[in-house]
Design an enzyme around this catalytic site. Sequence first.
Site, mmCIF file in Angstrom:
data_model
loop_
_atom_site.group_PDB
_atom_site.id
_atom_site.type_symbol
_atom_site.label_atom_id
_atom_site.label_comp_id
_atom_site.label_asym_id
_atom_site.label_seq_id
_atom_site.Cartn_x
_atom_site.Cartn_y
_atom_site.Cartn_z
ATOM 1 N N SER A 136 0.824 -1.211 0.000
ATOM 2 C CA SER A 136 0.000 0.000 0.000
ATOM 3 C C SER A 136 0.859 1.262 0.000
ATOM 4 O O SER A 136 1.725 1.431 0.856
ATOM 5 C CB SER A 136 -0.910 0.022 1.234
ATOM 6 O OG SER A 136 -1.817 -1.034 1.203
ATOM 7 N N HIS A 189 -3.469 0.668 -4.561
ATOM 8 C CA HIS A 189 -2.966 -0.444 -5.370
ATOM 9 C C HIS A 189 -3.431 -0.232 -6.816
ATOM 10 O O HIS A 189 -4.627 -0.363 -7.115
ATOM 11 C CB HIS A 189 -3.494 -1.786 -4.840
ATOM 12 C CG HIS A 189 -2.918 -2.172 -3.506
ATOM 13 N ND1 HIS A 189 -1.981 -3.173 -3.376
ATOM 14 C CD2 HIS A 189 -3.136 -1.679 -2.264
ATOM 15 C CE1 HIS A 189 -1.661 -3.284 -2.083
ATOM 16 N NE2 HIS A 189 -2.361 -2.388 -1.392
ATOM 17 N N HIS A 212 -5.623 -9.584 -1.486
ATOM 18 C CA HIS A 212 -5.737 -9.847 -0.055
ATOM 19 C C HIS A 212 -6.942 -10.736 0.243
ATOM 20 O O HIS A 212 -7.931 -10.729 -0.493
ATOM 21 C CB HIS A 212 -5.918 -8.540 0.730
ATOM 22 C CG HIS A 212 -4.896 -7.491 0.432
ATOM 23 N ND1 HIS A 212 -4.961 -6.689 -0.686
ATOM 24 C CD2 HIS A 212 -3.789 -7.105 1.125
ATOM 25 C CE1 HIS A 212 -3.929 -5.851 -0.678
ATOM 26 N NE2 HIS A 212 -3.216 -6.083 0.404
ATOM 27 N N TYR A 238 -9.022 -10.193 2.570
ATOM 28 C CA TYR A 238 -10.174 -9.358 2.928
ATOM 29 C C TYR A 238 -10.932 -8.818 1.717
ATOM 30 O O TYR A 238 -12.048 -8.302 1.856
ATOM 31 C CB TYR A 238 -9.765 -8.210 3.852
ATOM 32 C CG TYR A 238 -8.793 -7.201 3.281
ATOM 33 C CD1 TYR A 238 -9.188 -6.268 2.319
ATOM 34 C CD2 TYR A 238 -7.480 -7.160 3.726
ATOM 35 C CE1 TYR A 238 -8.301 -5.338 1.808
ATOM 36 C CE2 TYR A 238 -6.588 -6.232 3.230
ATOM 37 C CZ TYR A 238 -6.999 -5.318 2.276
ATOM 38 O OH TYR A 238 -6.113 -4.400 1.769
ATOM 39 N N GLU A 239 -10.362 -8.939 0.522
ATOM 40 C CA GLU A 239 -11.092 -8.538 -0.682
ATOM 41 C C GLU A 239 -12.113 -9.603 -1.091
ATOM 42 O O GLU A 239 -12.905 -9.380 -2.005
ATOM 43 C CB GLU A 239 -10.113 -8.288 -1.832
ATOM 44 C CG GLU A 239 -9.215 -7.080 -1.621
ATOM 45 C CD GLU A 239 -8.174 -6.936 -2.709
ATOM 46 O OE1 GLU A 239 -8.518 -6.369 -3.765
ATOM 47 O OE2 GLU A 239 -7.032 -7.400 -2.518
ATOM 48 N N ALA A 283 2.926 -2.377 3.895
ATOM 49 C CA ALA A 283 2.712 -1.402 4.961
ATOM 50 C C ALA A 283 2.241 -2.178 6.181
ATOM 51 O O ALA A 283 1.397 -3.072 6.065
ATOM 52 C CB ALA A 283 1.659 -0.382 4.539
ATOM 53 N N MET A 318 -1.672 -7.398 6.694
ATOM 54 C CA MET A 318 -2.723 -8.234 6.107
ATOM 55 C C MET A 318 -2.290 -8.872 4.789
ATOM 56 O O MET A 318 -3.138 -9.182 3.941
ATOM 57 C CB MET A 318 -3.987 -7.383 5.892
ATOM 58 C CG MET A 318 -4.495 -6.685 7.147
ATOM 59 S SD MET A 318 -5.826 -5.510 6.791
ATOM 60 C CE MET A 318 -5.942 -4.636 8.367
ATOM 61 N N SER A 319 -0.991 -9.051 4.591
ATOM 62 C CA SER A 319 -0.515 -9.568 3.305
ATOM 63 C C SER A 319 0.809 -10.301 3.481
ATOM 64 O O SER A 319 1.202 -10.654 4.587
ATOM 65 C CB SER A 319 -0.332 -8.403 2.316
ATOM 66 O OG SER A 319 0.757 -7.584 2.717
ATOM 67 N N ASN A 354 2.142 2.946 10.980
ATOM 68 C CA ASN A 354 1.443 3.406 12.186
ATOM 69 C C ASN A 354 1.901 2.557 13.365
ATOM 70 O O ASN A 354 2.383 1.431 13.182
ATOM 71 C CB ASN A 354 -0.083 3.297 12.018
ATOM 72 C CG ASN A 354 -0.543 1.863 11.806
ATOM 73 O OD1 ASN A 354 -0.382 1.310 10.709
ATOM 74 N ND2 ASN A 354 -1.086 1.246 12.829
ATOM 75 N N HIS A 398 -6.390 3.892 7.134
ATOM 76 C CA HIS A 398 -5.700 3.590 5.875
ATOM 77 C C HIS A 398 -5.038 4.825 5.266
ATOM 78 O O HIS A 398 -4.002 4.723 4.609
ATOM 79 C CB HIS A 398 -6.705 2.987 4.877
ATOM 80 C CG HIS A 398 -6.051 2.387 3.662
ATOM 81 N ND1 HIS A 398 -5.141 1.364 3.740
ATOM 82 C CD2 HIS A 398 -6.181 2.673 2.335
ATOM 83 C CE1 HIS A 398 -4.736 1.049 2.514
ATOM 84 N NE2 HIS A 398 -5.355 1.823 1.648
#
Length: 292
Positions: A37, A68, A90, A92-93, A120, A223-224, A247, A261
């Site tokens: 990201s 992306h 991902h 979550y998609e 990220a 998440m990746s 973060n 995000h």
Amino acid sequence: MFPEAVKGYTFEDYKVTADWLLSQTKHRPVIAIICGSGLGGLAEMLKDQVVFKYSDIPNFPQSTVHGHAGRLIFGTLNGKPCVCMQGRFHLYEGYPIWKVTFPIRIFKLLGVQTVILTNAAGGLNQDYKVGDVMLIKDHLNLPGFAGNNPLVGPNEERFGVRFPCMSDAYDRDLLKAAQVVGAELGYSDFMKEGVYCVLGGPSFETIAECRMLNRLGADAVGMSTVHEVIVARHCGLRVLGLSLITNKAVMDYESEERANHEEVLQTGKQRAEQLEKLVSTLVARVELNNNY
């Protein structure tokens, strides 16, 4: 018979995509770079570019996340033939895990030998600062604990063995080379080395979850990446992983901090130039050290 949900692609499906790409470009990449990201600028560094939208590539999934771009870019970086993903996929998609990792096996069939993955991530290690770059030395695969592993289902022996070793998932020589390059570029102050933990997302972690992951030994969370690493190692590819700490994970119930995000994308933008310099210099060094 395996359930439809874990059947995934056949070897022939992968070959159709790889053969189509090979027929569309003269580039023959030996390094693949996957941009996380806000880090898609890495792809813009390639020279003599040949660009494909994911939507134009047979069998290729589509990236749906802001930050992306959804493009596969072939070209050269410091004279080295590379292919770069501007945007990944991902869980979550809504994609099954075998679709999330589809590009890795395409890279293998294209002749790629080394994969550099960037992401990220949230910093769990309290010594980390926003903007730090963490070299991934190991990972925690929490979805894998629940059986959500990209190698579930029938094993394709033409890619790799049924039970691949993961104790050497992140190539130690590449890790050392990245440390050396970082020091030479004057980046030592913001370069770390640690353990990356993957979760399913898309919600960010609760305070209790962050505390738990930190106690389990995770330095950063995202998440990746991990699913791609597993498939890359199954294929015999060498792997280097880099996390940009965008973060700090919230560990205190009194804190007013909130993960979002936009913060992720903004930090990527601020550190992008240095990360690009690190990766491009490293690509040249990998070529020199490993005689590709």
